[in-house]
Design a protein around this motif. Structure first.
Motif, short mmCIF file in Angstrom:
data_model
loop_
_atom_site.label_atom_id
_atom_site.label_comp_id
_atom_site.label_asym_id
_atom_site.label_seq_id
_atom_site.Cartn_x
_atom_site.Cartn_y
_atom_site.Cartn_z
N ARG A 23 39.70 41.53 36.66
CA ARG A 23 39.45 42.46 37.76
C ARG A 23 38.03 43.01 37.68
NH1 ARG A 23 43.39 47.43 37.95
NH2 ARG A 23 42.28 47.78 35.99
N GLU A 24 37.56 43.33 36.48
CA GLU A 24 36.20 43.81 36.32
C GLU A 24 35.17 42.71 36.58
OE1 GLU A 24 36.07 45.34 32.41
OE2 GLU A 24 37.37 47.07 32.83
N PHE A 25 35.53 41.47 36.27
CA PHE A 25 34.59 40.36 36.38
C PHE A 25 34.37 39.94 37.83
CE2 PHE A 25 33.67 35.79 36.43
CZ PHE A 25 32.50 35.77 35.69
N VAL A 26 35.44 39.79 38.59
CA VAL A 26 35.31 39.30 39.96
C VAL A 26 35.08 40.43 40.95
CG1 VAL A 26 36.74 37.30 39.46
CG2 VAL A 26 37.81 39.36 40.37
N GLY A 27 35.35 41.67 40.57
CA GLY A 27 35.16 42.79 41.47
C GLY A 27 36.42 43.09 42.27
N TYR A 39 39.04 32.68 37.95
CA TYR A 39 38.68 31.84 36.82
C TYR A 39 39.80 31.92 35.78
CZ TYR A 39 34.18 32.42 39.09
OH TYR A 39 33.17 32.45 40.02
N PRO A 40 40.71 30.98 35.79
CA PRO A 40 41.84 31.06 34.84
C PRO A 40 41.37 30.86 33.41
CG PRO A 40 41.84 28.94 35.96
CD PRO A 40 40.78 29.76 36.63
N THR A 41 42.06 31.53 32.48
CA THR A 41 41.74 31.40 31.06
C THR A 41 42.37 30.13 30.50
OG1 THR A 41 43.68 32.70 30.45
CG2 THR A 41 41.63 33.91 30.82
N SER A 42 41.91 29.75 29.30
CA SER A 42 42.44 28.55 28.66
C SER A 42 43.91 28.72 28.28
CB SER A 42 41.62 28.21 27.41
OG SER A 42 41.63 29.31 26.50
#
Length: 240
Positions: free
Chosen positions: A149-153, A170-173
């Motif tokens: 949430r902080e990364f994409v806004g 951007y999904p995590t591994s």
């Protein structure tokens, strides 16, 4: 003197005979009274049993099971109250006093009651059931959620009808690994589960109707291993 002795002896015999008759009469009366008392007791018990049977016959069909259920709930409440007063965990005490196989059966029954399998109705219900099963198995990672949430806004994370969200996630591994494991598991279960074929087109036709086919299947089930060599010889034409 001889006459007096004889008269006294006769009197003694008559008195003893009279006493023995009185004793017999008394014993007979006592025994008759005891039998009468037993008869009265048996009549009273029989009447009580008839009244009880009539009372039970007028009760609902599930009265006994309902009564046992209420007694069990009352015992459960009292046991919980005692555990709370002693400062102990009632569920833990109950688990310690419950056999492992019984606990497994109770847990399985609880899960079936929570999510009962109603059988196949239509593909929509089947998809909904699978969706519920997958969502219940999800374990969200709140830390990753906040970081994304902080990364994409907030605008991309909470899109509206006018927001272009392409490339905003951007999904995590670890999420990709979970998705891959879920897909592989579904593919594996799909391979293991298949619809039973009621009719095999490649099987030899050795029957004239459906009843004869089932009869032949029963014969083959019980006697097939004994007649296998003979059938092979007949098919090859080498039977004697």
């Amino acid at each position: 003197s001889t006459v007096m002795a004889e008269s006294s002896a006769a009197a003694a015999e008559s008195s003893s005979a009279a006493m023995s008759l009185e004793e017999k009469k008394k014993k007979f009366n006592d025994r008759f009274r005891a039998l009468h008392q037993k008869r009265q007791e048996a009549r009273k018990m029989n009447h009580e049993q008839v009244v009880e049977e009539d009372r039970k016959s007028k009760l609902p069909a599930n009265y006994e099971s309902k009564k046992a259920r209420q007694e069990w709930e009352l015992e459960e409440i009292e046991a919980k109250k005692k555990a709370e007063e002693a400062g102990e965990d009632y569920n833990r005490l109950k688990a310690l006093n419950t056999q492992a196989d019984i606990a497994d059966k109770v847990e399985a029954a609880r899960k079936r009651k929570k999510n009962p399998d109603q059988g196949f109705a239509d593909y929509e219900q089947m998809s909904l059931r699978q969706h519920q099963r997958l969502t219940n198995a999800m374990k969200p990672d709140m830390g990753t959620y906040k970081k994304m949430r902080e990364f994409v806004g907030s605008e991309q994370f909470y899109p509206s009808a006018d927001t272009l969200i392409q490339g905003g996630h951007y999904p995590t591994s670890s999420a990709l690994d979970r998705m891959s494991d879920a897909a592989n598991g579904m593919a594996k279960s799909r391979e293991q589960y298949h619809r039973r074929r009621m009719f095999d087109p490649d099987a030899p036709i050795d029957y004239i109707n459906e009843k004869n086919r089932k009869f032949n299947q029963k014969l083959d089930k019980y006697y097939g291993k004994y007649t296998e060599d003979l059938r092979d010889d007949i098919e090859r034409g080498t039977a004697i």
